[in-house]
Write a protein that holds these residues in place. Structure first.
Motif, PDB file in Angstrom:
ATOM      1  N   GLU A 127       0.819  -1.219   0.000  1.00  0.00           N
ATOM      2  CA  GLU A 127       0.000   0.000   0.000  1.00  0.00           C
ATOM      3  C   GLU A 127       0.848   1.263   0.000  1.00  0.00           C
ATOM      4  OE1 GLU A 127      -3.183   0.661   2.797  1.00  0.00           O
ATOM      5  OE2 GLU A 127      -3.950  -1.356   2.374  1.00  0.00           O
ATOM      6  N   ILE A 128       1.920   1.245   0.763  1.00  0.00           N
ATOM      7  CA  ILE A 128       2.786   2.426   0.870  1.00  0.00           C
ATOM      8  C   ILE A 128       3.927   2.352  -0.146  1.00  0.00           C
ATOM      9  CG2 ILE A 128       4.475   3.565   2.397  1.00  0.00           C
ATOM     10  CD1 ILE A 128       2.609   2.782   4.745  1.00  0.00           C
ATOM     11  N   GLY A 129       4.413   1.140  -0.392  1.00  0.00           N
ATOM     12  CA  GLY A 129       5.622   0.993  -1.203  1.00  0.00           C
ATOM     13  C   GLY A 129       5.419   0.994  -2.712  1.00  0.00           C
ATOM     14  N   ALA A 130       4.188   0.732  -3.176  1.00  0.00           N
ATOM     15  CA  ALA A 130       3.942   0.713  -4.633  1.00  0.00           C
ATOM     16  C   ALA A 130       4.092   2.120  -5.190  1.00  0.00           C
ATOM     17  CB  ALA A 130       2.557   0.154  -4.925  1.00  0.00           C
ATOM     18  N   HIS A 131       4.818   2.263  -6.283  1.00  0.00           N
ATOM     19  CA  HIS A 131       5.189   3.608  -6.755  1.00  0.00           C
ATOM     20  C   HIS A 131       5.222   3.675  -8.274  1.00  0.00           C
ATOM     21  CE1 HIS A 131       8.724   1.011  -6.292  1.00  0.00           C
ATOM     22  NE2 HIS A 131       9.061   1.516  -7.466  1.00  0.00           N
ATOM     23  N   PRO A 132       5.030   4.864  -8.838  1.00  0.00           N
ATOM     24  CA  PRO A 132       5.372   5.063 -10.247  1.00  0.00           C
ATOM     25  C   PRO A 132       6.880   5.262 -10.354  1.00  0.00           C
ATOM     26  CG  PRO A 132       4.548   7.111  -9.340  1.00  0.00           C
ATOM     27  CD  PRO A 132       4.492   6.091  -8.221  1.00  0.00           C
ATOM     28  N   ARG A 133       7.425   5.044 -11.542  1.00  0.00           N
ATOM     29  CA  ARG A 133       8.876   5.223 -11.653  1.00  0.00           C
ATOM     30  C   ARG A 133       9.279   5.507 -13.097  1.00  0.00           C
ATOM     31  NH1 ARG A 133      11.129  -1.112 -11.609  1.00  0.00           N
ATOM     32  NH2 ARG A 133      11.016  -1.243 -13.878  1.00  0.00           N
ATOM     33  N   VAL A 134      10.490   5.981 -13.226  1.00  0.00           N
ATOM     34  CA  VAL A 134      11.148   6.108 -14.522  1.00  0.00           C
ATOM     35  C   VAL A 134      12.450   5.326 -14.412  1.00  0.00           C
ATOM     36  CG1 VAL A 134      12.254   7.684 -16.146  1.00  0.00           C
ATOM     37  CG2 VAL A 134      10.223   8.425 -14.913  1.00  0.00           C
ATOM     38  N   ALA A 135      12.755   4.503 -15.391  1.00  0.00           N
ATOM     39  CA  ALA A 135      14.052   3.810 -15.411  1.00  0.00           C
ATOM     40  C   ALA A 135      14.675   4.032 -16.781  1.00  0.00           C
ATOM     41  CB  ALA A 135      13.878   2.318 -15.144  1.00  0.00           C
ATOM     42  N   ILE A 136      15.813   4.707 -16.804  1.00  0.00           N
ATOM     43  CA  ILE A 136      16.435   4.976 -18.097  1.00  0.00           C
ATOM     44  C   ILE A 136      17.919   4.598 -18.096  1.00  0.00           C
ATOM     45  CG2 ILE A 136      14.822   6.833 -18.665  1.00  0.00           C
ATOM     46  CD1 ILE A 136      16.990   8.830 -18.000  1.00  0.00           C
ATOM     47  N   ALA A 137      18.419   4.401 -19.295  1.00  0.00           N
ATOM     48  CA  ALA A 137      19.845   4.133 -19.467  1.00  0.00           C
ATOM     49  C   ALA A 137      20.569   5.466 -19.531  1.00  0.00           C
ATOM     50  CB  ALA A 137      20.070   3.360 -20.754  1.00  0.00           C
ATOM     51  N   ALA A 138      21.585   5.628 -18.690  1.00  0.00           N
ATOM     52  CA  ALA A 138      22.367   6.860 -18.693  1.00  0.00           C
ATOM     53  C   ALA A 138      23.633   6.657 -19.516  1.00  0.00           C
ATOM     54  CB  ALA A 138      22.738   7.255 -17.271  1.00  0.00           C
ATOM     55  N   GLN A 139      24.094   7.745 -20.100  1.00  0.00           N
ATOM     56  CA  GLN A 139      25.369   7.720 -20.829  1.00  0.00           C
ATOM     57  C   GLN A 139      26.512   7.396 -19.871  1.00  0.00           C
ATOM     58  OE1 GLN A 139      26.335   8.058 -23.906  1.00  0.00           O
ATOM     59  NE2 GLN A 139      27.958   9.567 -24.178  1.00  0.00           N
ATOM     60  N   SER A 140      26.458   7.998 -18.681  1.00  0.00           N
ATOM     61  CA  SER A 140      27.447   7.729 -17.644  1.00  0.00           C
ATOM     62  C   SER A 140      26.916   8.291 -16.337  1.00  0.00           C
ATOM     63  CB  SER A 140      28.796   8.362 -17.989  1.00  0.00           C
ATOM     64  OG  SER A 140      28.682   9.759 -18.031  1.00  0.00           O
ATOM     65  N   LEU A 141      27.526   7.852 -15.216  1.00  0.00           N
ATOM     66  CA  LEU A 141      27.054   8.299 -13.905  1.00  0.00           C
ATOM     67  C   LEU A 141      28.247   8.756 -13.055  1.00  0.00           C
ATOM     68  CD1 LEU A 141      24.307   5.630 -13.120  1.00  0.00           C
ATOM     69  CD2 LEU A 141      23.976   8.044 -13.648  1.00  0.00           C
ATOM     70  N   PRO A 142      27.968   9.537 -11.993  1.00  0.00           N
ATOM     71  CA  PRO A 142      29.049  10.049 -11.152  1.00  0.00           C
ATOM     72  C   PRO A 142      29.996   8.939 -10.671  1.00  0.00           C
ATOM     73  CG  PRO A 142      26.995  11.109 -10.559  1.00  0.00           C
ATOM     74  CD  PRO A 142      26.663  10.050 -11.572  1.00  0.00           C
ATOM     75  N   PHE A 143      31.267   9.190 -10.753  1.00  0.00           N
ATOM     76  CA  PHE A 143      32.327   8.274 -10.299  1.00  0.00           C
ATOM     77  C   PHE A 143      32.241   6.907 -10.974  1.00  0.00           C
ATOM     78  CE2 PHE A 143      30.623  10.722  -6.577  1.00  0.00           C
ATOM     79  CZ  PHE A 143      31.555  11.735  -6.623  1.00  0.00           C
ATOM     80  N   GLY A 144      31.458   6.808 -12.051  1.00  0.00           N
ATOM     81  CA  GLY A 144      31.318   5.529 -12.743  1.00  0.00           C
ATOM     82  C   GLY A 144      30.412   4.533 -12.044  1.00  0.00           C
ATOM     83  N   ILE A 145      29.592   4.982 -11.083  1.00  0.00           N
ATOM     84  CA  ILE A 145      28.707   4.037 -10.392  1.00  0.00           C
ATOM     85  C   ILE A 145      27.742   3.384 -11.383  1.00  0.00           C
ATOM     86  CG2 ILE A 145      28.853   5.061  -8.085  1.00  0.00           C
ATOM     87  CD1 ILE A 145      26.270   6.584  -8.654  1.00  0.00           C
ATOM     88  N   THR A 146      27.272   2.181 -11.029  1.00  0.00           N
ATOM     89  CA  THR A 146      26.472   1.380 -11.950  1.00  0.00           C
ATOM     90  C   THR A 146      25.017   1.851 -12.024  1.00  0.00           C
ATOM     91  OG1 THR A 146      27.931  -0.498 -11.670  1.00  0.00           O
ATOM     92  CG2 THR A 146      25.702  -0.991 -12.402  1.00  0.00           C
ATOM     93  N   CYS A 147      24.510   2.436 -10.950  1.00  0.00           N
ATOM     94  CA  CYS A 147      23.163   2.994 -11.023  1.00  0.00           C
ATOM     95  C   CYS A 147      23.016   4.127 -10.020  1.00  0.00           C
ATOM     96  CB  CYS A 147      22.087   1.929 -10.790  1.00  0.00           C
ATOM     97  SG  CYS A 147      22.023   1.327  -9.108  1.00  0.00           S
ATOM     98  N   GLU A 148      21.989   4.924 -10.216  1.00  0.00           N
ATOM     99  CA  GLU A 148      21.684   6.023  -9.306  1.00  0.00           C
ATOM    100  C   GLU A 148      20.166   6.156  -9.259  1.00  0.00           C
ATOM    101  OE1 GLU A 148      23.451   9.787 -10.364  1.00  0.00           O
ATOM    102  OE2 GLU A 148      22.372  10.867  -8.801  1.00  0.00           O
ATOM    103  N   ILE A 149      19.610   6.267  -8.059  1.00  0.00           N
ATOM    104  CA  ILE A 149      18.149   6.341  -7.938  1.00  0.00           C
ATOM    105  C   ILE A 149      17.777   7.512  -7.032  1.00  0.00           C
ATOM    106  CG2 ILE A 149      16.034   5.075  -7.414  1.00  0.00           C
ATOM    107  CD1 ILE A 149      17.607   2.480  -7.624  1.00  0.00           C
ATOM    108  N   ASP A 150      16.872   8.328  -7.545  1.00  0.00           N
ATOM    109  CA  ASP A 150      16.373   9.511  -6.845  1.00  0.00           C
ATOM    110  C   ASP A 150      14.923   9.216  -6.441  1.00  0.00           C
ATOM    111  OD1 ASP A 150      16.248  12.869  -7.195  1.00  0.00           O
ATOM    112  OD2 ASP A 150      14.423  11.820  -7.720  1.00  0.00           O
ATOM    113  N   ALA A 151      14.465   9.757  -5.320  1.00  0.00           N
ATOM    114  CA  ALA A 151      13.128   9.392  -4.853  1.00  0.00           C
ATOM    115  C   ALA A 151      12.380  10.558  -4.229  1.00  0.00           C
ATOM    116  CB  ALA A 151      13.234   8.265  -3.825  1.00  0.00           C
ATOM    117  N   VAL A 152      11.059  10.473  -4.301  1.00  0.00           N
ATOM    118  CA  VAL A 152      10.168  11.378  -3.579  1.00  0.00           C
ATOM    119  C   VAL A 152       9.238  10.520  -2.727  1.00  0.00           C
ATOM    120  CG1 VAL A 152       8.462  13.232  -3.744  1.00  0.00           C
ATOM    121  CG2 VAL A 152      10.212  12.998  -5.515  1.00  0.00           C
TER     122      VAL A 152
END
Lengths: 161, 155
Positions: A127-152
């Motif tokens: 009930e609380i955890g179900a969310h809309p999302r966007v998942a995209i392929a990035a050209q590159s990320l900070p320090f070469g990390i494999t993924c980055e996730i931002d949340a509201v």
């Protein structure tokens, strides 16, 4: 008072890491009204990067899923720090914005991010955890990390247990 | 004390440019209750998008930071327009989304976006402390190296 979220995390064998603190001029989370905006979180444990490089060349899909799970747990850690340790105040996961460091061969970055979404469902319940999302392929990320996730997150003043 | 942020801008030698109109069928900002959502801002030089460049290739991190600062100044211009000219009504910078056009192996997006974060804290103090993300992308509108969007709250 028993915390529902803390109890669920204990059942899942999950321990909250210390929230990552950048030395730059931004903060891990900002609470604005009832909305908690959390900075982009990566696969970092104890200030060490756990997953670096691109999917699928440097990290296979399973490793990318681990990276997404660690990033999601870091989101929960930021929320906990911003809410004085009371994760029962989370009323709803409003949005995840997920970036996967990819080569062009990975045509479904969503498969990695599914692991982050599952963690939100596991920790907060459907009930609380179900969310809309966007998942995209990035050209590159900070320090070469494999993924980055931002949340509201939407939060309430006090948990109504 | 009125116009405190305008005075701070003057101290920093910053003259706010005219808020840039949206480039197509969208608006530069939306005020929704206490929230101000600002469209992605890019740098302009002499009224045209620029400079053109790509981090890790044709542009240095230092130059990228300067561009991120320009994007932040354009964000402040949009804020001023959204608040009918009164920047003192800003409550908090909630979030910045930083997009950096770069090569696939570039990893200094945070340093580039610091150009914007530092300026916002310089101008707004604690009200400028925000959450953010920074990401490397393959290309940005008109070939500019940085685009930044923002969410603020108002008093």
């Amino acid at each position: 008072m028993s915390s529902r979220v803390a109890q669920r995390m204990a059942e899942l064998g999950l321990t909250l890491p210390a929230p990552y603190k950048s030395s730059a001029n931004y903060v891990g989370a900002v609470l604005a009204g009832s909305f908690l905006h959390i900075s982009g979180q990566g696969p970092i444990r104890g200030n060490e990067i756990t997953h670096r490089g691109k999917v699928p060349d440097d990290q296979d899909l399973e490793a990318a899923r681990d990276a997404a799970r660690i990033s999601a747990l870091n989101i929960v850690a930021q929320a906990s720090a911003a809410l004085g340790g009371d994760l029962d105040r989370v009323a709803r996961v409003v949005k995840l914005f997920a970036l996967v460091n990819c080569t062009t061969e990975l045509n479904r970055p969503s498969r990695a991010i599914d692991a982050a979404s599952q963690l939100m469902l596991d920790v907060f319940g459907t009930e609380i955890g179900a969310h809309p999302r966007v998942a995209i392929a990035a050209q590159s990320l900070p320090f070469g990390i494999t993924c980055e996730i931002d949340a509201v997150f939407q939060v309430r003043e006090k948990a109504d247990i | 004390m009125t116009n405190k942020y305008e005075r701070r801008l003057t101290e920093l030698g910053i003259e706010l440019p005219e808020a840039v109109a949206a480039q197509a069928n969208y608006v530069p900002y939306v005020v929704a209750d206490d929230f101000i959502y600002i469209s992605g801002q890019i740098p302009f030089v002499d009224g045209k998008p620029g400079p053109i460049g790509r981090l890790g290739d044709t542009m240095s991190v230092e130059d990228g930071q300067a561009v991120a600062r320009l994007c932040a100044i354009n964000i402040i211009s949009q804020l001023k327009a959204a608040l009918d000219g009164n920047l003192d009504r800003i409550k908090q910078c909630v979030k910045l989304g930083g997009f950096v056009s770069c090569t696939p192996d570039f990893g200094d997006q945070p340093q580039v976006i610091n150009g914007a974060s530092d300026l916002l804290v310089d101008v707004f103090g604690d009200a400028g402390r925000h959450s953010r993300f920074a990401v490397g992308v393959a290309a940005l509108p008109f070939g500019v190296p940085v685009e930044i969007d923002a969410i603020f709250t108002k008093l």
